[in-house]
Design a protein around this motif. Structure first.
Motif, PDB file in Angstrom:
ATOM      1  N   ARG A 150       0.729  -1.066  -0.177  1.00  0.00           N
ATOM      2  CA  ARG A 150       0.072   0.021  -0.253  1.00  0.00           C
ATOM      3  C   ARG A 150       0.608   1.443   0.164  1.00  0.00           C
ATOM      4  N   TYR A 151       1.752   1.013   0.516  1.00  0.00           N
ATOM      5  CA  TYR A 151       2.574   2.213   0.790  1.00  0.00           C
ATOM      6  C   TYR A 151       3.777   2.051  -0.456  1.00  0.00           C
ATOM      7  N   GLY A 152       4.219   1.381  -1.159  1.00  0.00           N
ATOM      8  CA  GLY A 152       5.385   1.524  -2.693  1.00  0.00           C
ATOM      9  C   GLY A 152       6.306   0.899  -1.724  1.00  0.00           C
ATOM     10  N   PHE A 153       6.459  -0.079  -1.006  1.00  0.00           N
ATOM     11  CA  PHE A 153       7.806  -0.458  -0.600  1.00  0.00           C
ATOM     12  C   PHE A 153       8.023  -2.026  -0.952  1.00  0.00           C
ATOM     13  N   GLN A 154       9.470  -1.972  -1.739  1.00  0.00           N
ATOM     14  CA  GLN A 154       9.670  -3.198  -2.066  1.00  0.00           C
ATOM     15  C   GLN A 154      10.014  -4.372  -1.330  1.00  0.00           C
ATOM     16  N   GLY A 155      10.524  -4.365   0.089  1.00  0.00           N
ATOM     17  CA  GLY A 155      10.790  -5.394   0.897  1.00  0.00           C
ATOM     18  C   GLY A 155       9.630  -5.038   2.522  1.00  0.00           C
ATOM     19  N   ILE A 156      10.390  -6.160   3.807  1.00  0.00           N
ATOM     20  CA  ILE A 156      10.135  -5.890   4.685  1.00  0.00           C
ATOM     21  C   ILE A 156      11.139  -6.023   5.873  1.00  0.00           C
ATOM     22  N   ASP A 157      11.564  -5.411   6.669  1.00  0.00           N
ATOM     23  CA  ASP A 157      12.606  -5.889   7.481  1.00  0.00           C
ATOM     24  C   ASP A 157      12.300  -5.894   8.914  1.00  0.00           C
ATOM     25  N   ARG A 209       3.053 -14.907  -6.175  1.00  0.00           N
ATOM     26  CA  ARG A 209       2.804 -15.898  -7.706  1.00  0.00           C
ATOM     27  C   ARG A 209       0.842 -15.430  -7.781  1.00  0.00           C
ATOM     28  N   ASN A 210       0.580 -14.789  -7.262  1.00  0.00           N
ATOM     29  CA  ASN A 210      -1.099 -14.996  -7.076  1.00  0.00           C
ATOM     30  C   ASN A 210      -0.945 -13.008  -7.800  1.00  0.00           C
ATOM     31  N   SER A 211       0.219 -12.665  -8.200  1.00  0.00           N
ATOM     32  CA  SER A 211      -0.152 -11.452  -8.489  1.00  0.00           C
ATOM     33  C   SER A 211       0.842 -10.716  -9.276  1.00  0.00           C
ATOM     34  N   SER A 212       0.737 -10.056 -10.136  1.00  0.00           N
ATOM     35  CA  SER A 212       1.963  -9.637 -11.058  1.00  0.00           C
ATOM     36  C   SER A 212       2.609  -8.472  -9.993  1.00  0.00           C
ATOM     37  N   GLU A 213       2.792  -8.663  -8.953  1.00  0.00           N
ATOM     38  CA  GLU A 213       3.797  -7.781  -8.025  1.00  0.00           C
ATOM     39  C   GLU A 213       4.947  -8.726  -7.951  1.00  0.00           C
ATOM     40  N   PRO A 214       6.397  -8.432  -8.294  1.00  0.00           N
ATOM     41  CA  PRO A 214       7.540  -8.830  -7.480  1.00  0.00           C
ATOM     42  C   PRO A 214       7.760  -9.165  -6.294  1.00  0.00           C
ATOM     43  N   GLU A 215       8.288 -10.098  -6.645  1.00  0.00           N
ATOM     44  CA  GLU A 215       8.759 -11.094  -4.723  1.00  0.00           C
ATOM     45  C   GLU A 215       8.970  -9.137  -3.307  1.00  0.00           C
ATOM     46  N   LEU A 216       8.658  -9.274  -2.719  1.00  0.00           N
ATOM     47  CA  LEU A 216       9.289  -9.276  -1.839  1.00  0.00           C
ATOM     48  C   LEU A 216      10.240  -9.611  -0.811  1.00  0.00           C
TER      49      LEU A 216
END
Length: 371
Positions: free
Chosen positions: A209-216, A246-253
């Motif tokens: 939602r906030y446009g981040f590409q990963g989680i820490d 896999r179930n979306s068009s988004e790259p893996e976080l």
């Protein structure tokens, strides 16, 4: 390969200047001499770098000399040549992680971060709601989380942004001081599978939602039970991230975690095997070894080496490696802050001098806690 966060000095921004580049290389070599007594102080380094005519000491034997061929995995390949005083060869790594945490409470504006200096920037911190186990971002701070990725990537599309989650300001502060935290929202979440599921789903949705590409995950003071449950969380978290991509068009976080400088805590260790499987890398928090609020003597809070004890970065990193954690998944944390003590004897300024607690600031911290 030991990846590292970089140090950057604004006064040396123009490295196209031949003398500045030469000085940087010469001073860097002085800082890694085998005998600690031969290495320059911070004041020496500053003086040498600021002046074109400042004298440079003769470089002596380095503390280490390594040669390693490229391994099978090209993404981790790094060639380091044997270096000597008479023959100096440099190599360039293709896989260095240069990351930094930006704290929402910082007075340093997001727009002034030089994105070109980093490969990854981490926005800290999101909280966890104790009643729902879902990520919570205070309304007063939401504007920063909303604008972080857009502002950073607007300057440099090559930078990856991550959202960092912690245990809350009060619990974290008490843990840093060595106090037992009777209740921890992360402890509660870790211990129950349904709570972990709620947290994991919320973390992915919030990051997207906030446009981040990963989680820490930033939690440096879990207890023994927490560490046992951490392996389960990471297994479930990685599976959910993979399924989401896999179930979306988004790259893996991307999934990372900040860890203590040593892999063991109390009587147990971090879940090394689960971390190897599931984390893209771990941020080793190699500082705050000594604090004015905890220690009644002065100490080096980010000692690379410590001949008097095992409280050092060298000891910690070697422990991580000896436990089987891969070097290419360790990112070494370097502080841009120090601490001030109130000395019992103002004339005794040596390491280990008796002290009465913090000086100058409430906790004695001086400078920015930028990693």
């Amino acid at each position: 390969m030991l990846k590292s966060w970089s140090f950057y000095c604004l006064s040396l921004d123009d490295l196209s200047s031949p003398w500045k580049l030469k000085k940087c290389l010469q001073v860097a070599l002085l800082c890694i001499q085998e005998n600690p007594a031969d290495r320059p102080t911070i004041l020496d380094v500053y003086t040498m770098l600021k002046s074109e005519t400042a004298a440079i000491s003769t470089f002596k034997r380095p503390a280490f000399s390594v040669k390693r061929d490229e391994d099978e995995e090209s993404k981790c390949a790094l060639k380091v040549k044997i270096c000597s005083v008479n023959e100096l060869k440099f190599s360039i790594s293709q896989s260095w992680i240069k990351a930094g945490y930006w704290y929402v409470g910082s007075e340093f504006p997001i727009s002034e971060i030089n994105s070109a200096l980093f490969t990854h920037l981490i926005c800290a911190f999101a909280n966890v709601d104790s009643s729902t186990d879902q990520l919570s971002i205070p309304f007063a701070n939401e504007q920063y989380f909303l604008s972080f990725s857009g502002t950073i990537r607007g300057k440099s599309l090559s930078v990856t942004t991550l959202l960092s989650v912690w245990n809350g300001q009060n619990a974290t502060g008490q843990s840093i001081l060595g106090n037992k935290v009777n209740y921890s929202v992360l402890s509660s979440m870790f211990s129950d599978s349904s709570h972990r599921k709620s947290f994991i789903e919320s973390s992915m949705k919030t990051a997207r939602r906030y446009g981040f590409q990963g989680i820490d995950l930033f939690w440096l003071w879990p207890n023994g039970i927490d560490l046992n449950n951490m392996g389960r969380l990471l297994d479930e978290w990685r599976a959910a991230i993979t399924s989401d991509a896999r179930n979306s068009s988004e790259p893996e976080l991307i999934l990372t975690a900040a860890v203590r400088y040593i892999p063991n805590h109390e009587t147990v260790s971090y879940p090394i095997e689960s971390m190897k499987r599931n984390l893209d890398w771990a941020h080793v928090v190699a500082y705050d070894y000594f604090l004015p609020s905890m220690d009644n003597v002065t100490g080096t809070h980010a000692a690379l080496y410590n001949p008097a004890s095992n409280i050092s970065t060298d000891f910690g990193i070697n422990n991580w490696l000896s436990r089987g954690f891969p070097a290419n998944k360790l990112v070494l944390g370097v502080p841009y802050h120090g601490y001030a003590w109130t000395l019992a004897n103002p004339n005794d300024k040596a390491i280990g001098a008796l002290a009465f607690g913090p000086a100058i600031t409430i906790d004695g911290s001086m400078g920015e806690c930028i990693h």
